[in-house]
Motif scaffolding. Structure first.
Motif, PDB file in Angstrom:
ATOM      1  N   VAL A   1       0.860  -1.183   0.000  1.00 29.71           N
ATOM      2  CA  VAL A   1       0.000   0.000   0.000  1.00 29.71           C
ATOM      3  C   VAL A   1       0.903   1.242   0.000  1.00 29.71           C
ATOM      4  O   VAL A   1       1.623   1.480   0.966  1.00 29.71           O
ATOM      5  CB  VAL A   1      -0.926   0.026   1.236  1.00 29.71           C
ATOM      6  CG1 VAL A   1      -1.675   1.360   1.317  1.00 29.71           C
ATOM      7  CG2 VAL A   1      -1.908  -1.136   1.193  1.00 29.71           C
ATOM      8  N   GLY A   2       0.882   1.970  -1.084  1.00 34.24           N
ATOM      9  CA  GLY A   2       1.698   3.180  -1.174  1.00 34.24           C
ATOM     10  C   GLY A   2       0.865   4.421  -0.925  1.00 34.24           C
ATOM     11  O   GLY A   2      -0.362   4.380  -0.935  1.00 34.24           O
ATOM     12  N   ILE A   3       1.579   5.524  -0.678  1.00 37.41           N
ATOM     13  CA  ILE A   3       0.917   6.831  -0.572  1.00 37.41           C
ATOM     14  C   ILE A   3       1.569   7.706  -1.643  1.00 37.41           C
ATOM     15  O   ILE A   3       2.802   7.773  -1.713  1.00 37.41           O
ATOM     16  CB  ILE A   3       1.160   7.498   0.797  1.00 37.41           C
ATOM     17  CG1 ILE A   3       0.805   6.562   1.951  1.00 37.41           C
ATOM     18  CG2 ILE A   3       0.418   8.834   0.878  1.00 37.41           C
ATOM     19  CD1 ILE A   3      -0.641   6.463   2.299  1.00 37.41           C
ATOM     20  N   CYS A   4       0.777   8.342  -2.470  1.00 33.72           N
ATOM     21  CA  CYS A   4       1.393   9.183  -3.497  1.00 33.72           C
ATOM     22  C   CYS A   4       0.797  10.573  -3.549  1.00 33.72           C
ATOM     23  O   CYS A   4       0.898  11.266  -4.545  1.00 33.72           O
ATOM     24  CB  CYS A   4       1.318   8.521  -4.867  1.00 33.72           C
ATOM     25  SG  CYS A   4      -0.354   8.346  -5.501  1.00 33.72           S
ATOM     26  N   GLY A   5       0.212  11.036  -2.466  1.00 37.90           N
ATOM     27  CA  GLY A   5      -0.283  12.420  -2.441  1.00 37.90           C
ATOM     28  C   GLY A   5       0.687  13.284  -1.666  1.00 37.90           C
ATOM     29  O   GLY A   5       1.691  12.781  -1.145  1.00 37.90           O
ATOM     30  N   GLU A   6       0.377  14.568  -1.572  1.00 36.64           N
ATOM     31  CA  GLU A   6       1.276  15.477  -0.864  1.00 36.64           C
ATOM     32  C   GLU A   6       1.381  15.139   0.626  1.00 36.64           C
ATOM     33  O   GLU A   6       2.314  15.567   1.290  1.00 36.64           O
ATOM     34  CB  GLU A   6       0.844  16.928  -1.061  1.00 36.64           C
ATOM     35  CG  GLU A   6       1.254  17.498  -2.412  1.00 36.64           C
ATOM     36  CD  GLU A   6       2.749  17.346  -2.692  1.00 36.64           C
ATOM     37  OE1 GLU A   6       3.551  17.452  -1.745  1.00 36.64           O
ATOM     38  OE2 GLU A   6       3.114  17.095  -3.844  1.00 36.64           O
ATOM     39  N   ALA A   7       0.443  14.373   1.144  1.00 39.91           N
ATOM     40  CA  ALA A   7       0.492  14.009   2.563  1.00 39.91           C
ATOM     41  C   ALA A   7       1.802  13.307   2.902  1.00 39.91           C
ATOM     42  O   ALA A   7       2.353  13.480   3.996  1.00 39.91           O
ATOM     43  CB  ALA A   7      -0.685  13.103   2.912  1.00 39.91           C
ATOM     44  N   ALA A   8       2.323  12.527   1.961  1.00 38.81           N
ATOM     45  CA  ALA A   8       3.545  11.774   2.215  1.00 38.81           C
ATOM     46  C   ALA A   8       4.748  12.691   2.380  1.00 38.81           C
ATOM     47  O   ALA A   8       5.789  12.289   2.900  1.00 38.81           O
ATOM     48  CB  ALA A   8       3.803  10.791   1.074  1.00 38.81           C
ATOM     49  N   ALA A   9       4.626  13.946   1.915  1.00 39.71           N
ATOM     50  CA  ALA A   9       5.737  14.887   1.988  1.00 39.71           C
ATOM     51  C   ALA A   9       5.795  15.619   3.332  1.00 39.71           C
ATOM     52  O   ALA A   9       6.740  16.344   3.603  1.00 39.71           O
ATOM     53  CB  ALA A   9       5.623  15.909   0.855  1.00 39.71           C
ATOM     54  N   ASP A  10       4.790  15.419   4.164  1.00 39.50           N
ATOM     55  CA  ASP A  10       4.770  16.043   5.494  1.00 39.50           C
ATOM     56  C   ASP A  10       5.483  15.078   6.438  1.00 39.50           C
ATOM     57  O   ASP A  10       5.011  13.957   6.676  1.00 39.50           O
ATOM     58  CB  ASP A  10       3.300  16.245   5.906  1.00 39.50           C
ATOM     59  CG  ASP A  10       3.147  16.783   7.329  1.00 39.50           C
ATOM     60  OD1 ASP A  10       4.044  16.548   8.168  1.00 39.50           O
ATOM     61  OD2 ASP A  10       2.125  17.425   7.585  1.00 39.50           O
ATOM     62  N   PRO A  11       6.648  15.469   6.975  1.00 38.02           N
ATOM     63  CA  PRO A  11       7.480  14.498   7.716  1.00 38.02           C
ATOM     64  C   PRO A  11       6.766  13.805   8.876  1.00 38.02           C
ATOM     65  O   PRO A  11       6.973  12.614   9.097  1.00 38.02           O
ATOM     66  CB  PRO A  11       8.648  15.348   8.214  1.00 38.02           C
ATOM     67  CG  PRO A  11       8.715  16.490   7.271  1.00 38.02           C
ATOM     68  CD  PRO A  11       7.301  16.781   6.863  1.00 38.02           C
ATOM     69  N   LEU A  12       5.937  14.542   9.610  1.00 35.12           N
ATOM     70  CA  LEU A  12       5.263  13.914  10.740  1.00 35.12           C
ATOM     71  C   LEU A  12       4.102  13.034  10.254  1.00 35.12           C
ATOM     72  O   LEU A  12       3.920  11.907  10.733  1.00 35.12           O
ATOM     73  CB  LEU A  12       4.752  14.996  11.707  1.00 35.12           C
ATOM     74  CG  LEU A  12       4.162  14.479  13.021  1.00 35.12           C
ATOM     75  CD1 LEU A  12       5.205  13.681  13.801  1.00 35.12           C
ATOM     76  CD2 LEU A  12       3.639  15.637  13.864  1.00 35.12           C
ATOM     77  N   LEU A  13       3.365  13.543   9.280  1.00 33.67           N
ATOM     78  CA  LEU A  13       2.248  12.764   8.751  1.00 33.67           C
ATOM     79  C   LEU A  13       2.773  11.485   8.077  1.00 33.67           C
ATOM     80  O   LEU A  13       2.119  10.436   8.117  1.00 33.67           O
ATOM     81  CB  LEU A  13       1.433  13.621   7.763  1.00 33.67           C
ATOM     82  CG  LEU A  13       0.155  13.036   7.176  1.00 33.67           C
ATOM     83  CD1 LEU A  13      -0.756  12.458   8.248  1.00 33.67           C
ATOM     84  CD2 LEU A  13      -0.600  14.110   6.374  1.00 33.67           C
ATOM     85  N   ALA A  14       3.960  11.571   7.485  1.00 33.32           N
ATOM     86  CA  ALA A  14       4.554  10.390   6.858  1.00 33.32           C
ATOM     87  C   ALA A  14       4.690   9.257   7.875  1.00 33.32           C
ATOM     88  O   ALA A  14       4.411   8.094   7.578  1.00 33.32           O
ATOM     89  CB  ALA A  14       5.922  10.755   6.262  1.00 33.32           C
ATOM     90  N   VAL A  15       5.103   9.603   9.095  1.00 39.77           N
ATOM     91  CA  VAL A  15       5.252   8.589  10.150  1.00 39.77           C
ATOM     92  C   VAL A  15       3.874   8.005  10.507  1.00 39.77           C
ATOM     93  O   VAL A  15       3.712   6.788  10.655  1.00 39.77           O
ATOM     94  CB  VAL A  15       5.912   9.214  11.404  1.00 39.77           C
ATOM     95  CG1 VAL A  15       6.012   8.190  12.532  1.00 39.77           C
ATOM     96  CG2 VAL A  15       7.286   9.772  11.059  1.00 39.77           C
ATOM     97  N   VAL A  16       2.883   8.881  10.593  1.00 42.13           N
ATOM     98  CA  VAL A  16       1.512   8.440  10.902  1.00 42.13           C
ATOM     99  C   VAL A  16       1.012   7.482   9.814  1.00 42.13           C
ATOM    100  O   VAL A  16       0.421   6.433  10.112  1.00 42.13           O
ATOM    101  CB  VAL A  16       0.570   9.657  11.042  1.00 42.13           C
ATOM    102  CG1 VAL A  16      -0.889   9.226  11.096  1.00 42.13           C
ATOM    103  CG2 VAL A  16       0.943  10.468  12.279  1.00 42.13           C
ATOM    104  N   LEU A  17       1.274   7.827   8.553  1.00 35.48           N
ATOM    105  CA  LEU A  17       0.807   6.999   7.439  1.00 35.48           C
ATOM    106  C   LEU A  17       1.439   5.616   7.484  1.00 35.48           C
ATOM    107  O   LEU A  17       0.778   4.603   7.241  1.00 35.48           O
ATOM    108  CB  LEU A  17       1.108   7.693   6.105  1.00 35.48           C
ATOM    109  CG  LEU A  17       0.335   9.013   5.866  1.00 35.48           C
ATOM    110  CD1 LEU A  17       0.917   9.782   4.683  1.00 35.48           C
ATOM    111  CD2 LEU A  17      -1.150   8.742   5.654  1.00 35.48           C
TER     112      LEU A  17
END
Lengths: 555, 93
Positions: A478-494
């Motif tokens: 399961v990948g993430i390819c939206g801008e959310a992945a570029a937010d360092p803290l949100l990346a950890v949450v994802l």
């Protein structure tokens, strides 16, 4: 004082403000109350003042800029133009109106000549605006070029403005309007410029004000204290050190691998992405081949372009998104119907299915391009809403020779049925921008509802969790390819919610890599749980930040 | 000088990108600084004031174009020599 907005990226900048003034209104064509001689005297004074200003800025700037500015000064005092202006004043026009008309006439002539001459048309517009502003005692509009590094404050930037902007001199960008998907925001991400957009309070900033632009904190500090500035400088230094850190594959603190991939629109950005540590491509947008053409490109031409990208990533994964037309990217040959609500219309896979020959050709070209290179091609369909659509696309892609076929999860319906969809698909990739738009029912292109476009919203995170859980259950990536992945803290949450890869603008890779390396998988799950338990985007962000602070201090 | 005839000469443009931007600016400056009345025209086209950057740019003069310079005033020949040399050189090199 803190002015709130929406931060783009993770940078911090300290600098002095230069405002970009709004273009002036077209001068009215009413007859002048003054005589032509009196208007002529006003005009000569304004032309001389503008020429002097341009020459002195040229002298200060030096280099190529000096030539351009001196040429503009000569345009202001041009004898042919002055003759034209006199003729217009003799007709009873005001100096402002005559200036507007005379410059416009020359500009149109240059445009018609095309090529190098047409490029000078913008210079003329700039001089014209300066002269009119001078006549009216207003500040000169247009893209500023103060000759030193500065923080640009504007309402919003148009593509034409950014083309004129000397990015080497821009320390930071602040806009009073515009959301996270505005042109300014896109430019800032692409060029790694520190930016905070939608800062209503920035309307009161004036030239020369000192500010701290804190994109990570989504805040602008006006009149910063010495301590504010010191803290900002320390963060700038720390971020530079992260960017210079050796490139390691993306991983959590406990060694759990999280491959970091790049979002790319064509092969031109590939080399830079690899240099910044991209371990493959998580989103290869293929629209560039189709936009601006009246018909779909041939299989041969597509194959050539795809192979050009694939060759940049030997032995690596390249996830290709099938043509995503409709909504903000209409293509006449796929869907030329006027839709009241294009984001909910015949777009993505829906339009491809309606013109299946185009989809078949694209998949065929991809399979052939894969065969002639060493990259590993994964293909995914955009805007998939049902499990039936999932089966349709995956079956067709397999049939045409592509081994790995998946779906983008952008529609809440598919996220909720992810366990079924991932039985059929080889992988899923979550497009957080559209998933947020559809979950919050807020048009992502519309500035007035931009505040809804926040992927931290727990409703969005719950949907991500559905997909992450389904992926684990079926052993599918399961990948993430939206801008959310570029937010360092949100990346950890994802990652805590079950994402196995993250794909983003290459400029975000260093910050995300560093952030992931500070948390273990159990800690990432704790952050995710904290965010999920919140009741809104802001509180989810705050809860995750608190959990992050707690987990890094108890190590 | 009273009664001095206008002198005219045809020159081929040497600058790679023609007479745009920087070369146009330099040429216009030189023409204005000469103190003479200088006009420039493309072969068969209308003549414009060579001291007008907008006039010069609007001719759309490209590399390899032939242009006719005409100079009226004191030292017309010397001015012409100077401007001819300028136009024949490549200022984009």
């Amino acid at each position: 004082m803190e002015l709130r907005g929406i931060g783009i990226g993770q940078g911090v900048a300290v600098g002095t403000v230069v405002r970009m003034e709004e273009p002036l209104r077209e001068p009215a064509s009413t007859l002048s109350a003054l005589s032509p001689d009196q208007e002529g005297a006003r005009l000569d004074e304004a032309l001389a003042a503008v020429a002097a200003e341009l020459n002195s800025r040229g002298a200060a700037a030096g280099g190529d800029a000096k030539d351009v500015l001196e040429a503009q000064a000569m345009m202001a005092e041009d004898p042919t133009l002055r003759d034209d202006l006199s003729a217009r004043l003799a007709e009873g026009k005001t100096a402002e109106r005559a200036t507007h008309e005379a410059f416009a006439a020359f500009r149109d002539m240059l445009r018609e000549l095309g090529g190098y001459m047409a490029e000078r048309a913008a210079d003329l517009d700039d001089v014209s605006q300066r002269v009119v502003a001078q006549l009216q005692g207003l500040p000169a509009p247009g893209v500023p070029n103060p000759g030193h590094p500065f923080v640009l404050v504007a309402r919003d930037l148009a593509p034409a403005d950014t083309a004129l902007l000397d990015l080497g001199q821009v320390l930071g960008l602040i806009t009073t309007e515009g959301g996270p998907t505005s042109h300014t925001a896109i430019l800032a991400r692409e060029k790694s410029i520190v930016a905070v957009v939608g800062v209503a309070g920035a309307a009161d900033l004036v030239d020369g004000d000192e500010v701290v632009v804190d994109a990570a904190g989504s805040v602008v500090i006006s009149a910063p204290t010495d301590a504010d500035k010191r803290a900002a400088e320390e963060r700038i230094t720390a971020r530079a050190a992260r960017a210079a850190a050796p490139l390691a594959p993306g991983a959590l603190a406990d060694g759990t691998r999280v491959p970091l991939l790049a979002n790319l629109g064509n092969a031109d950005g590939a080399a830079q992405a690899v240099q910044l540590g991209a371990e493959g491509v998580g989103l290869f947008r293929t629209e560039f081949l189709f936009l601006g053409s009246g018909s779909a490109p041939t299989v041969q031409r597509q194959q050539r372009e795809y192979a050009r990208m694939l060759r940049e990533f030997p032995g690596k994964k390249v996830v290709v998104r099938a043509l995503d037309a409709g909504a903000d990217k209409p293509l006449a040959f796929l869907n030329d119907a006027e839709e009241e609500n294009p984001a909910l219309g015949l777009r993505g896979l829906r339009s491809l299915r309606a013109s299946e020959d185009i989809l078949r050709e694209q998949l065929t070209a991809l399979a052939r391009a894969e065969a002639e290179t060493d990259a590993e091609v994964w293909v995914m369909a955009p805007m998939v809403s049902t499990v039936e659509e999932t089966r349709y696309f995956v079956t067709l892609a397999h049939e045409l020779g592509l081994r790995t076929a998946g779906v983008m999860v952008e529609v809440p319906a598919l996220a909720l049925l992810a366990d079924k969809a991932l039985q059929a698909a080889d992988f899923a990739s979550i497009g957080t921008n559209d998933l947020t738009q559809y979950t919050l029912a807020a048009d992502r292109m519309l500035g007035s509802v931009a505040s809804f476009q926040d992927p931290w919203h727990p409703a969005v995170l719950r949907l991500v969790q559905e997909v992450g859980t389904a992926g684990q259950q079926h052993g599918k990536p399961v990948g993430i390819c939206g801008e959310a992945a570029a937010d360092p803290l949100l990346a950890v949450v994802l990652v805590g919610l079950g994402a196995t890869t993250l794909s983003m603008s290459p400029s975000a890779l260093a910050d995300v890599r560093e952030s992931l390396s500070r948390f273990t998988l159990p800690q990432a799950r704790d952050l995710a749980a904290a965010a999920l338990a919140a009741d809104g985007a802001a509180s989810a962000r705050a809860a995750a930040a608190e959990a992050a602070a707690a987990s890094t201090t108890t190590e | 000088m009273e009664g001095q005839a206008m002198v005219e000469r045809t020159v081929r443009i040497g600058s790679t990108h023609g007479l745009h931007a920087r070369p146009a600016k330099l040429f216009t400056q030189a023409a204005a600084a000469s103190g003479a009345t200088v006009r420039i025209a493309k072969a068969g086209g209308k003549a414009v004031n060579a001291a007008s950057i907008l006039g010069v740019i609007s001719l759309g003069i490209d590399h390899g174009d032939d242009v006719t310079l005409s100079v009226d005033g004191d030292n017309a020949e010397a001015v012409l020599d100077e401007l001819e040399a300028f136009l024949a050189a490549d200022h984009d090199a």
